[in-house]
Structures are given as C-alpha cells and as structure tokens.
Design an enzyme around this catalytic site. Sequence first.
Site, short mmCIF file in Angstrom:
data_model
loop_
_atom_site.label_atom_id
_atom_site.label_comp_id
_atom_site.label_asym_id
_atom_site.label_seq_id
_atom_site.Cartn_x
_atom_site.Cartn_y
_atom_site.Cartn_z
N LEU A 143 15.51 -5.44 -42.63
CA LEU A 143 16.12 -4.83 -43.71
C LEU A 143 15.34 -3.62 -43.97
O LEU A 143 14.41 -2.98 -43.36
CB LEU A 143 15.28 -5.68 -44.96
CG LEU A 143 15.72 -7.24 -45.23
CD1 LEU A 143 15.00 -7.79 -46.11
CD2 LEU A 143 17.19 -7.21 -45.63
N ASP A 144 15.79 -2.52 -44.68
CA ASP A 144 15.64 -1.45 -44.92
C ASP A 144 14.03 -1.36 -45.51
O ASP A 144 13.76 -2.37 -46.23
CB ASP A 144 16.44 -0.35 -45.73
CG ASP A 144 17.66 -0.23 -45.09
OD1 ASP A 144 17.67 -0.23 -43.95
OD2 ASP A 144 18.64 0.11 -45.91
N LYS A 145 13.37 -0.38 -45.36
CA LYS A 145 11.88 -0.31 -45.74
C LYS A 145 11.79 -0.52 -47.21
O LYS A 145 11.05 -1.13 -48.09
CB LYS A 145 11.36 1.21 -45.46
CG LYS A 145 9.97 1.12 -46.10
CD LYS A 145 9.26 2.60 -45.71
CE LYS A 145 7.79 2.74 -46.24
NZ LYS A 145 7.24 4.01 -46.00
N THR A 147 14.18 -1.97 -49.30
CA THR A 147 15.19 -3.05 -49.71
C THR A 147 14.01 -4.39 -49.47
O THR A 147 13.20 -4.43 -48.76
CB THR A 147 16.18 -3.60 -48.77
OG1 THR A 147 16.91 -2.25 -48.75
CG2 THR A 147 16.85 -4.70 -49.14
#
Length: 315
Positions: A143-145, A147
């Site tokens: 997951l993106d930082k 998100t």
Amino acid sequence: MKNKFCDVQNITINNKNLNQRIDNFLSLKLKKVPKSFIYRILRKGEVRVNKKRIKPFYKLTIGDVVRIPPSYFFKENKKISLIKKNRIDFLNKIILYEDDFIIALNKPSGIAVHGGSGINFGVIEALRALRPNFSFLELVHRLDKDTSGVLLIAKKRSTLRSLHDQLRNKHVKKDYLTLVYGIWPSNLNIIKVPLVKKISKYGKFMVCADTNGKISETHFQVKEYFKYSTLMKVNPITGHTHQIRVHALHAGHPILYDKRYGNDLSDDNFMITELNRLFLHACSITFIHPQTKKSMCIKAPLDELLQRCLFNLRN
C-alpha cells in the site's frame, strides 16, 4: 552500532524462492541490512542475476544464480532497539486477523510498508522486530505510504507463494473507499488507461497515463454524492503503483488531499472535512485461504479522521 562484514555470496534459486521478487529475496537474506542499502546496490548493479543487472521487481526463476556483493550485517544496541520498540508497539493494536499462516493489519496513513528511500523502517521491519521468533514474515502486497487500510503479511513461504499466485491470476479482490473532487459521472464505471513510471523535472517519481505504458484497469462505483465531492468504491483489476490515484486524476476527479496527483484544495469548500491526508482507504480484501481453501474476506474500518470527514459532509 556494531557491524559484521559478509563476503560475496552466489546463491542458486530453487523451488523455495520461485517467483519471488529480488528485493524481497535480498531483504530475507540480509535481514539486518537497511532497505535503502538493498535498493542502492540494486540500482548500482552490484547485485547480479546470471551475471546481468536487474530491476528491484525482477522475479526469480529456478536455476537463477544471484550474486550478492559484500555487505554489512548491522547489530543494533539495546538503546536503539528500545527506542524502536516504543515506536512500533502500536502494531499490536491494529491487527485485524491472525492465524498460523497470515496476519492482516489495518495500516494507518503516513506509515510506509517497508523501509527505503530515506525511511529507516516500515511496517514489515517493525513487525519483524515485534516478532523476533518468527523465521518468516513477508509482505503479500503493498500500500502507498499515504494510503490506509488492510495489509496482508505471510507467515510461511508456501502461504506467500499461494497468495502471489492468486494475485497474479486476479483471484484476489481489493476494494477501496475514496473521496474525489467534484461530481463523478454516474456512467463512468471503468477506466482502462495504460500507465508508465517517470521522473519529473524536479526529480520526483511520478506515474503518468501513456499509451506505451502497462495495461491498467480500475472499476469505480459511486457510493454517495456531496456538494463538491463524491464518495467512491474502487476495485483495481490490475495492481500498478498509484493506479487508483492516477486513474481518478485522468477522469478529472483527483482524490481529495492527494499532494502528488491532486489539486490545491485549501479553499473554504473543503475546510469542513477537517482532512489533512489522502482519502484513500483499502476497506476489504477477499482471497482463498492457502490452508483451508475457503474464501475469506477481511475488512478494515475507516480511521477516526476519515469517519469524521464523512460525518461533517453529511451534516
């Protein structure tokens, strides 16, 4: 901090590491080495597979010979370990599900899933520090930082391989909730736009829509309309970096408070939201459990900030 020098290693890949990404393979072999060091030696070409340079996302095949250059195994003193422990104990509070095969966390926004690029450690490094007796802990996906939401970690190599096969064959369903700028058209349900990674003139990594990029598909469903924004349920069919964020931007409705791909939303229309972060949350993941072979759905509730944002918009 003390360190121990390690000589060059040449490792031949077998079934145990089949289809594993080279960066994850190196993280497993060099557990005490910072993630930033791993990406640096990959970027410089110091790691070779079959005597050739490779990218961090290269997937290993049986018979590959991996050359690992000389490196240092770092041993932290007790003081540093204690500081980190105080910062990572929160992980015990965000576990959604755990058995002998998987751990599911509700990852907060603002925390990276792994270390690297100036980040000392992320979720996976913190979890390994909390569970030092576990011989295997690996991220199933990323997951993106910025998100938040459900994140799977495998506790066995066979579990990781099974879930990666499901991801590759599109048997894993991920659902996200996101709040986008403006009124999303009710008939815009599918976006198929190829994506490519680029470096901007400012040196920042970006993902852009490009006909020569990787095939990418995202499904969007309107959940609720507000005066200046729309709450969406999103299902990415492919799983490319920043895919949802770039597809939303391509549709003309960037995600609220997306500092990389969004608009400047500091006007009075959005003060009521009280948001200070990207509104993108992985609310559920559905997959076949590698051991029981039964379908399993794990859900992650919205954090307090996102819940308050929606409450304010509705009232």
